[in-house]
Design a protein around this motif. Structure first.
Motif, PDB file in Angstrom:
ATOM      1  N   ASP A  96       0.827  -1.210   0.000  1.00 58.19           N
ATOM      2  CA  ASP A  96       0.000   0.000   0.000  1.00 58.19           C
ATOM      3  C   ASP A  96       0.859   1.257   0.000  1.00 58.19           C
ATOM      4  O   ASP A  96       0.551   2.229  -0.671  1.00 58.19           O
ATOM      5  N   ARG A  97       1.953   1.250   0.747  1.00 58.11           N
ATOM      6  CA  ARG A  97       2.838   2.423   0.785  1.00 58.11           C
ATOM      7  C   ARG A  97       3.595   2.604  -0.521  1.00 58.11           C
ATOM      8  O   ARG A  97       3.839   3.726  -0.959  1.00 58.11           O
ATOM      9  N   PHE A  98       3.984   1.499  -1.169  1.00 61.07           N
ATOM     10  CA  PHE A  98       4.601   1.623  -2.487  1.00 61.07           C
ATOM     11  C   PHE A  98       3.607   2.231  -3.475  1.00 61.07           C
ATOM     12  O   PHE A  98       3.969   3.087  -4.283  1.00 61.07           O
ATOM     13  N   TYR A  99       2.357   1.809  -3.428  1.00 66.21           N
ATOM     14  CA  TYR A  99       1.321   2.333  -4.326  1.00 66.21           C
ATOM     15  C   TYR A  99       1.119   3.832  -4.125  1.00 66.21           C
ATOM     16  O   TYR A  99       0.934   4.565  -5.089  1.00 66.21           O
ATOM     17  N   LEU A 100       1.159   4.285  -2.879  1.00 65.56           N
ATOM     18  CA  LEU A 100       0.929   5.701  -2.597  1.00 65.56           C
ATOM     19  C   LEU A 100       2.175   6.562  -2.813  1.00 65.56           C
ATOM     20  O   LEU A 100       2.093   7.779  -2.714  1.00 65.56           O
ATOM     21  N   GLY A 101       3.313   5.940  -3.085  1.00 65.40           N
ATOM     22  CA  GLY A 101       4.523   6.702  -3.376  1.00 65.40           C
ATOM     23  C   GLY A 101       5.432   6.919  -2.194  1.00 65.40           C
ATOM     24  O   GLY A 101       6.224   7.861  -2.183  1.00 65.40           O
ATOM     25  N   TYR A 102       5.354   6.052  -1.192  1.00 63.54           N
ATOM     26  CA  TYR A 102       6.222   6.127  -0.020  1.00 63.54           C
ATOM     27  C   TYR A 102       7.111   4.884   0.024  1.00 63.54           C
ATOM     28  O   TYR A 102       6.891   3.972   0.823  1.00 63.54           O
ATOM     29  N   PRO A 103       8.160   4.814  -0.825  1.00 65.66           N
ATOM     30  CA  PRO A 103       8.963   3.588  -0.885  1.00 65.66           C
ATOM     31  C   PRO A 103       9.731   3.290   0.405  1.00 65.66           C
ATOM     32  O   PRO A 103       9.889   2.123   0.777  1.00 65.66           O
ATOM     33  N   THR A 104      10.185   4.309   1.107  1.00 62.22           N
ATOM     34  CA  THR A 104      10.924   4.064   2.351  1.00 62.22           C
ATOM     35  C   THR A 104      10.042   3.387   3.383  1.00 62.22           C
ATOM     36  O   THR A 104      10.441   2.389   4.000  1.00 62.22           O
ATOM     37  N   LEU A 105       8.830   3.906   3.564  1.00 62.50           N
ATOM     38  CA  LEU A 105       7.898   3.267   4.500  1.00 62.50           C
ATOM     39  C   LEU A 105       7.482   1.889   4.004  1.00 62.50           C
ATOM     40  O   LEU A 105       7.245   0.983   4.804  1.00 62.50           O
ATOM     41  N   GLY A 106       7.395   1.719   2.690  1.00 62.28           N
ATOM     42  CA  GLY A 106       7.086   0.407   2.131  1.00 62.28           C
ATOM     43  C   GLY A 106       8.150  -0.612   2.470  1.00 62.28           C
ATOM     44  O   GLY A 106       7.837  -1.747   2.857  1.00 62.28           O
ATOM     45  N   PHE A 107       9.432  -0.220   2.341  1.00 64.60           N
ATOM     46  CA  PHE A 107      10.512  -1.146   2.686  1.00 64.60           C
ATOM     47  C   PHE A 107      10.547  -1.444   4.185  1.00 64.60           C
ATOM     48  O   PHE A 107      10.808  -2.568   4.596  1.00 64.60           O
ATOM     49  N   ILE A 108      10.273  -0.431   5.005  1.00 58.33           N
ATOM     50  CA  ILE A 108      10.235  -0.665   6.456  1.00 58.33           C
ATOM     51  C   ILE A 108       9.139  -1.667   6.797  1.00 58.33           C
ATOM     52  O   ILE A 108       9.359  -2.613   7.568  1.00 58.33           O
ATOM     53  N   LYS A 109       7.968  -1.505   6.199  1.00 60.65           N
ATOM     54  CA  LYS A 109       6.881  -2.449   6.457  1.00 60.65           C
ATOM     55  C   LYS A 109       7.198  -3.828   5.881  1.00 60.65           C
ATOM     56  O   LYS A 109       6.843  -4.857   6.477  1.00 60.65           O
ATOM     57  N   LEU A 110       7.881  -3.864   4.742  1.00 57.24           N
ATOM     58  CA  LEU A 110       8.240  -5.137   4.119  1.00 57.24           C
ATOM     59  C   LEU A 110       9.190  -5.941   5.000  1.00 57.24           C
ATOM     60  O   LEU A 110       8.985  -7.127   5.239  1.00 57.24           O
TER      61      LEU A 110
END
Length: 167
Positions: A96-110
């Motif tokens: 969801d964070r990658f979709y919204l354009g927040y790759p850093t938060l996406g990687f942290i959640k991943l």
């Protein structure tokens, strides 16, 4: 209660301009709108003119029909419902964070499995409350708050996924 009574008395004594009425006290004519519920040719940072009329029971100074300027809202193609489904199904992977354009938060959640699912629950709440938006500062094109009684009188309610809200 006393403050409301004081303000009512103050307005009754000194009056106010009709153009300073609250949005609930006026009806504005709807301009032609695009698929994002924005006036045609409306770009971010622009303004458009809306012709408004106060309701008949309202006592105010000045003309009851007037033109006011409204700001255009920046809306792109990101879908609220897509973000919500991605959050519910794959939020623990940060999709969801990658979709919204927040790759850093996406990687942290991943790499933390959604912060051990705590971040994922927190992100769901932020998304439902409208706090999380696309990273470019735009609004979702189908966020439920965009459903309007008229272009200038939004119905304010929390988004409901499985039904409509009533005022």
């Amino acid at each position: 209660m006393r403050i409301l009574l004081f303000l009512t008395l103050l307005i009754a004594v000194f009056g106010f301009e009709c153009r300073d009425s609250l949005p609930e006290q006026m009806m504005c004519a709807n301009p032609a709108v695009n698929e994002y519920q924005q006036p045609d040719n409306c770009r971010f940072g622009d303004v458009y003119n809306a012709t408004c009329t106060t309701f008949s029971g309202l006592t105010c100074d000045g003309p009851t029909t007037f033109t006011i300027e409204r700001e255009c809202v920046y809306i792109t193609g990101k879908s609220f419902y897509t973000a919500l489904v991605l959050n519910a199904l794959l939020g623990w992977l940060g999709v969801d964070r990658f979709y919204l354009g927040y790759p850093t938060l996406g990687f942290i959640k991943l790499f933390t499995f959604g912060g051990f699912f705590v971040f994922n629950i927190f992100d769901t709440i932020l998304l439902l409350l409208g706090i999380t938006r696309p990273a470019d500062g735009s609004h979702f094109y189908n966020y439920p708050i965009m459903k309007r009684a008229s272009i200038d009188r939004p119905q304010l309610y929390l988004p409901l996924v499985f039904g409509e809200a009533t005022e």
